[in-house]
Design an enzyme around this catalytic site. Structure first.
Site, PDB file in Angstrom:
ATOM      1  N   ASP A  71     -96.000 -26.820 -84.998  1.00  0.00           N
ATOM      2  CA  ASP A  71     -97.914 -26.296 -84.459  1.00  0.00           C
ATOM      3  C   ASP A  71     -97.634 -27.070 -83.459  1.00  0.00           C
ATOM      4  O   ASP A  71     -96.719 -28.375 -83.554  1.00  0.00           O
ATOM      5  CB  ASP A  71     -98.727 -26.068 -85.421  1.00  0.00           C
ATOM      6  CG  ASP A  71     -99.890 -25.061 -84.971  1.00  0.00           C
ATOM      7  OD1 ASP A  71    -100.115 -25.810 -84.103  1.00  0.00           O
ATOM      8  OD2 ASP A  71    -100.010 -23.942 -86.318  1.00  0.00           O
ATOM      9  N   ASP A 117     -89.739 -27.435 -97.912  1.00  0.00           N
ATOM     10  CA  ASP A 117     -89.433 -26.907 -96.891  1.00  0.00           C
ATOM     11  C   ASP A 117     -90.483 -26.005 -96.066  1.00  0.00           C
ATOM     12  O   ASP A 117     -90.089 -24.141 -96.373  1.00  0.00           O
ATOM     13  CB  ASP A 117     -87.966 -26.210 -97.388  1.00  0.00           C
ATOM     14  CG  ASP A 117     -87.549 -25.410 -96.317  1.00  0.00           C
ATOM     15  OD1 ASP A 117     -87.467 -25.814 -95.196  1.00  0.00           O
ATOM     16  OD2 ASP A 117     -86.467 -24.322 -96.623  1.00  0.00           O
ATOM     17  N   LYS A 119     -85.246 -27.248-104.455  1.00  0.00           N
ATOM     18  CA  LYS A 119     -86.377 -26.792-103.091  1.00  0.00           C
ATOM     19  C   LYS A 119     -87.449 -26.065-102.852  1.00  0.00           C
ATOM     20  O   LYS A 119     -86.660 -24.926-103.118  1.00  0.00           O
ATOM     21  CB  LYS A 119     -85.497 -26.938-101.956  1.00  0.00           C
ATOM     22  CG  LYS A 119     -85.679 -26.259-100.626  1.00  0.00           C
ATOM     23  CD  LYS A 119     -84.973 -26.695 -99.262  1.00  0.00           C
ATOM     24  CE  LYS A 119     -84.262 -24.770 -99.977  1.00  0.00           C
ATOM     25  NZ  LYS A 119     -85.570 -23.565 -98.789  1.00  0.00           N
ATOM     26  N   THR A 139     -79.424 -21.238 -90.090  1.00  0.00           N
ATOM     27  CA  THR A 139     -78.186 -21.035 -90.352  1.00  0.00           C
ATOM     28  C   THR A 139     -77.701 -19.489 -90.084  1.00  0.00           C
ATOM     29  O   THR A 139     -76.096 -19.294 -89.982  1.00  0.00           O
ATOM     30  CB  THR A 139     -77.823 -21.676 -91.999  1.00  0.00           C
ATOM     31  OG1 THR A 139     -78.310 -21.268 -92.174  1.00  0.00           O
ATOM     32  CG2 THR A 139     -77.347 -23.103 -91.652  1.00  0.00           C
ATOM     33  N   ARG A 176     -78.206 -19.434-103.744  1.00  0.00           N
ATOM     34  CA  ARG A 176     -78.039 -17.854-105.041  1.00  0.00           C
ATOM     35  C   ARG A 176     -76.192 -18.042-105.445  1.00  0.00           C
ATOM     36  O   ARG A 176     -75.725 -17.540-106.434  1.00  0.00           O
ATOM     37  CB  ARG A 176     -77.841 -16.803-103.611  1.00  0.00           C
ATOM     38  CG  ARG A 176     -78.458 -16.021-103.551  1.00  0.00           C
ATOM     39  CD  ARG A 176     -78.778 -14.904-102.457  1.00  0.00           C
ATOM     40  NE  ARG A 176     -78.843 -15.746-101.129  1.00  0.00           N
ATOM     41  CZ  ARG A 176     -79.482 -15.345 -99.921  1.00  0.00           C
ATOM     42  NH1 ARG A 176     -79.786 -14.123 -99.951  1.00  0.00           N
ATOM     43  NH2 ARG A 176     -79.485 -15.526 -98.470  1.00  0.00           N
ATOM     44  N   LYS A 181     -91.392 -26.282 -93.075  1.00  0.00           N
ATOM     45  CA  LYS A 181     -90.377 -26.098 -91.557  1.00  0.00           C
ATOM     46  C   LYS A 181     -91.528 -26.360 -90.539  1.00  0.00           C
ATOM     47  O   LYS A 181     -91.493 -25.084 -89.677  1.00  0.00           O
ATOM     48  CB  LYS A 181     -89.543 -25.002 -91.064  1.00  0.00           C
ATOM     49  CG  LYS A 181     -88.865 -24.848 -92.115  1.00  0.00           C
ATOM     50  CD  LYS A 181     -87.578 -23.838 -92.003  1.00  0.00           C
ATOM     51  CE  LYS A 181     -86.279 -23.067 -92.687  1.00  0.00           C
ATOM     52  NZ  LYS A 181     -86.236 -23.449 -93.787  1.00  0.00           N
TER      53      LYS A 181
END
Length: 239
Positions: free
Chosen positions: A65, A60, A33, A123, A215, A62
């Site tokens: 608009d 990614d 990603k 999240t 991570r 997002k």
């Protein structure tokens, strides 16, 4: 989406860092990603470099608009050869439909259209944030399910949600609808800035279509070993 590999979130500041991280994986097939930080720094060239390495790629960004702007942006993104892209479901059905049309128009002849999914709630968002800051009185789960139904009605392929909403979503949409779930951590890892987190095993049990892991892999002492551990747990194989 061609496979069900864990998606590695390449949250790095440069192509140099990204390629250095990937080097130990050699030519192992990966699903990665690329988010805002890396794409805004490197632009389309990072997509090209990762596709040359034969990575499946989730871009990614997002998008959120007006429909015309999102439509035109998706035409450009479709030409890059990415496999998965997203928009914010909060942009509404007209915007989501415009995004899909842009992807269809921008996909080169003979190529498969990138899958399109919609972000429901980040999240990092909690029930308290929804009520106090976003002034949304509906529960988080009700909002996520509603956005998922809107996305499916708009022709999208799935949504981004937390693991904890996946089961409820599948009670409202078709079985082929994708639930891509970030916030994945191994049990020994910290949640950091995310609120609605889960392990790969829980994601599998809850019915997630795909998991996004950052991570727990990228900050591990041995990223290749960490990736393999995540993959085994996601596949339900005991190490």
């Amino acid at each position: 989406m061609k496979n069900n590999l864990p998606i590695i979130a390449l949250d790095f500041a440069s192509a140099e860092e990204t390629l250095a991280f990937l080097a130990p994986f050699q030519q192992e097939p990966l699903f990665v990603k690329v988010g805002m930080e890396l794409f805004y720094q490197e632009g389309p060239s990072i997509v090209k470099q990762l596709k040359e390495r034969n990575c499946e790629l989730f871009l990614d960004l997002k998008l959120h608009d007006i429909p015309t702007t999102v439509n035109k942006a998706m035409k450009r993104l479709a030409s890059l050869g990415v496999d998965l892209v997203n928009v914010h479901a909060a942009g509404g059905k007209k915007m989501m439909q415009a995004a899909l049309e842009g992807l269809e128009e921008g996909t080169p002849a003979g190529k498969k259209r990138p899958s399109l999914i919609a972000v429901t709630q980040l999240t990092s968002t909690s029930e308290q944030i929804m009520k106090d800051e976003l002034l949304i009185e509906k529960s988080l789960i009700d909002t996520v399910v509603h956005y998922s139904k809107q996305a499916e009605e708009s022709g999208l392929d799935g949504v981004v949600c937390s693991v904890h909403e996946a089961k409820a979503i599948y009670q409202a949409v078709s079985p082929s609808f994708l639930t891509v779930t970030p916030g994945i951590r191994m049990s020994e890892d910290a949640a950091n800035d995310q609120v609605r987190v889960a392990t790969p095993a829980i994601a599998r049990e809850k019915g997630s279509s795909a998991i996004v892991v950052g991570r727990s892999i990228t900050k591990a002492e041995d990223p290749v070993k960490a990736y393999k551990a995540v993959r085994l747990e996601w596949e339900g194989i005991k190490s």
